[in-house]
Design a protein around this motif. Structure first.
Motif, PDB file in Angstrom:
ATOM      1  N   LYS A 139     -67.333 -29.248  61.186  1.00  0.00           N
ATOM      2  CA  LYS A 139     -65.975 -29.418  61.322  1.00  0.00           C
ATOM      3  C   LYS A 139     -65.620 -28.883  62.484  1.00  0.00           C
ATOM      4  N   LEU A 140     -64.341 -29.488  62.990  1.00  0.00           N
ATOM      5  CA  LEU A 140     -63.916 -29.150  64.461  1.00  0.00           C
ATOM      6  C   LEU A 140     -62.396 -29.145  64.262  1.00  0.00           C
ATOM      7  N   LEU A 141     -62.173 -27.675  64.645  1.00  0.00           N
ATOM      8  CA  LEU A 141     -60.584 -27.590  64.650  1.00  0.00           C
ATOM      9  C   LEU A 141     -60.130 -27.201  66.095  1.00  0.00           C
ATOM     10  N   ARG A 142     -58.863 -27.077  66.540  1.00  0.00           N
ATOM     11  CA  ARG A 142     -58.344 -27.025  67.829  1.00  0.00           C
ATOM     12  C   ARG A 142     -57.270 -25.890  67.765  1.00  0.00           C
ATOM     13  N   ALA A 143     -57.559 -24.772  68.469  1.00  0.00           N
ATOM     14  CA  ALA A 143     -56.679 -23.775  68.588  1.00  0.00           C
ATOM     15  C   ALA A 143     -55.761 -24.096  69.721  1.00  0.00           C
ATOM     16  N   ARG A 144     -55.077 -23.068  69.901  1.00  0.00           N
ATOM     17  CA  ARG A 144     -54.187 -23.200  70.988  1.00  0.00           C
ATOM     18  C   ARG A 144     -54.914 -21.996  71.988  1.00  0.00           C
ATOM     19  N   PRO A 145     -55.451 -22.672  73.127  1.00  0.00           N
ATOM     20  CA  PRO A 145     -56.411 -21.843  73.891  1.00  0.00           C
ATOM     21  C   PRO A 145     -55.666 -20.818  74.725  1.00  0.00           C
ATOM     22  N   ILE A 146     -56.477 -19.735  74.965  1.00  0.00           N
ATOM     23  CA  ILE A 146     -55.929 -18.526  75.637  1.00  0.00           C
ATOM     24  C   ILE A 146     -56.344 -18.808  77.075  1.00  0.00           C
ATOM     25  N   THR A 147     -55.388 -18.800  78.059  1.00  0.00           N
ATOM     26  CA  THR A 147     -55.690 -19.125  79.560  1.00  0.00           C
ATOM     27  C   THR A 147     -55.117 -18.093  80.359  1.00  0.00           C
ATOM     28  N   GLY A 148     -55.274 -18.268  81.604  1.00  0.00           N
ATOM     29  CA  GLY A 148     -54.694 -17.400  82.934  1.00  0.00           C
ATOM     30  C   GLY A 148     -55.046 -15.849  82.533  1.00  0.00           C
ATOM     31  N   MET A 149     -54.153 -14.914  82.975  1.00  0.00           N
ATOM     32  CA  MET A 149     -54.328 -13.731  82.718  1.00  0.00           C
ATOM     33  C   MET A 149     -54.728 -13.244  81.586  1.00  0.00           C
ATOM     34  N   ALA A 150     -54.191 -13.682  80.363  1.00  0.00           N
ATOM     35  CA  ALA A 150     -54.514 -13.153  78.954  1.00  0.00           C
ATOM     36  C   ALA A 150     -56.003 -13.411  78.837  1.00  0.00           C
ATOM     37  N   LEU A 151     -56.560 -14.612  79.282  1.00  0.00           N
ATOM     38  CA  LEU A 151     -58.030 -14.674  79.304  1.00  0.00           C
ATOM     39  C   LEU A 151     -58.888 -13.897  80.341  1.00  0.00           C
ATOM     40  N   GLU A 152     -58.257 -13.577  81.343  1.00  0.00           N
ATOM     41  CA  GLU A 152     -59.167 -12.771  82.244  1.00  0.00           C
ATOM     42  C   GLU A 152     -58.628 -11.182  81.650  1.00  0.00           C
ATOM     43  N   ILE A 153     -57.861 -10.968  80.832  1.00  0.00           N
ATOM     44  CA  ILE A 153     -57.911  -9.533  79.898  1.00  0.00           C
ATOM     45  C   ILE A 153     -58.814  -9.527  78.884  1.00  0.00           C
ATOM     46  N   LEU A 154     -59.279 -10.426  78.095  1.00  0.00           N
ATOM     47  CA  LEU A 154     -60.084 -10.772  77.161  1.00  0.00           C
ATOM     48  C   LEU A 154     -61.468 -10.652  77.894  1.00  0.00           C
ATOM     49  N   ILE A 155     -61.718 -11.209  78.925  1.00  0.00           N
ATOM     50  CA  ILE A 155     -63.080 -11.255  79.472  1.00  0.00           C
ATOM     51  C   ILE A 155     -63.090  -9.969  80.158  1.00  0.00           C
ATOM     52  N   SER A 156     -62.499  -9.190  80.494  1.00  0.00           N
ATOM     53  CA  SER A 156     -62.644  -8.039  81.069  1.00  0.00           C
ATOM     54  C   SER A 156     -62.845  -6.851  79.924  1.00  0.00           C
ATOM     55  N   GLY A 157     -62.367  -7.107  78.546  1.00  0.00           N
ATOM     56  CA  GLY A 157     -62.614  -6.195  77.423  1.00  0.00           C
ATOM     57  C   GLY A 157     -61.503  -5.552  77.195  1.00  0.00           C
ATOM     58  N   GLY A 158     -60.087  -5.906  77.805  1.00  0.00           N
ATOM     59  CA  GLY A 158     -58.932  -5.066  77.345  1.00  0.00           C
ATOM     60  C   GLY A 158     -58.124  -4.863  78.783  1.00  0.00           C
ATOM     61  N   LEU A 159     -56.833  -4.727  78.558  1.00  0.00           N
ATOM     62  CA  LEU A 159     -55.931  -4.302  79.649  1.00  0.00           C
ATOM     63  C   LEU A 159     -56.537  -3.362  80.746  1.00  0.00           C
TER      64      LEU A 159
END
Length: 172
Positions: A139-159
């Protein structure tokens, strides 16, 4: 920064609707600040062995209203420290959603997720595109993606890590 991706995967632990922050981390544990202690008590009222189940890395799937109730930052910290790699839900309480992002825990709104995904399924989530692959493509579902600064915060491991990575210090 361009098109950076964040992909998480793991087996699913499924919970229902209206999981409030007192279920995520009961108030009696809020005296602790150590994430490893909070982790041991995450979801304790609902799933007493949650820490053992989650410790190897899981995706938490929920219905509507995940994280409602008190605006305790420890809820997101406890889940992440327990081994939750992401939370997929039909909807989130606003404050929990932002606390999760700030603490480096991906949280995605995924329409239909509570009906389409079962406990024990294996899920691969591309946080940056919103693609949710269940059981290696069944199955494949579509979420609302997280982009921009919020994505960068996640990639960094937090604020805090995001701010540190940008060379900003509190001594200016």
């Amino acid at each position: 920064m361009g098109s950076r991706e964040l992909i998480v995967e793991g087996p699913v632990i499924k919970v229902g609707d209206n999981i409030d922050t007192d279920v995520i981390i009961p108030a009696r544990y809020l005296v602790y600040t150590d994430p490893s202690i909070l982790a041991k008590h995450a979801m304790e009222p609902l799933i007493p062995n949650f820490f053992e189940k989650a410790s190897k890395g899981v995706i938490l799937v929920a219905g509507r209203g995940f994280g409602m109730g008190s605006s305790r930052e420890q809820a997101a910290i406890a889940l992440k420290a327990a081994g939750v790699k992401a939370v997929l839900a039909e909807s989130f309480a606003r404050i929990f959603y932002r606390n999760a992002i700030n603490n480096g825990l991906p949280v995605l709104v995924v329409p239909g997720v509570s009906k389409e995904v079962n406990d024990g399924d294996f899920v691969r989530v591309n946080v940056s595109t919103g693609e949710v692959i269940i059981n290696n493509g069944q199955k494949l579902l579509r979420a609302r993606p997280i982009t921009g600064m919020a994505l960068e915060i996640l990639i960094s491991g937090g604020l805090l890590e995001y701010i540190k990575s940008r060379g900003v210090s509190g001594n200016t």
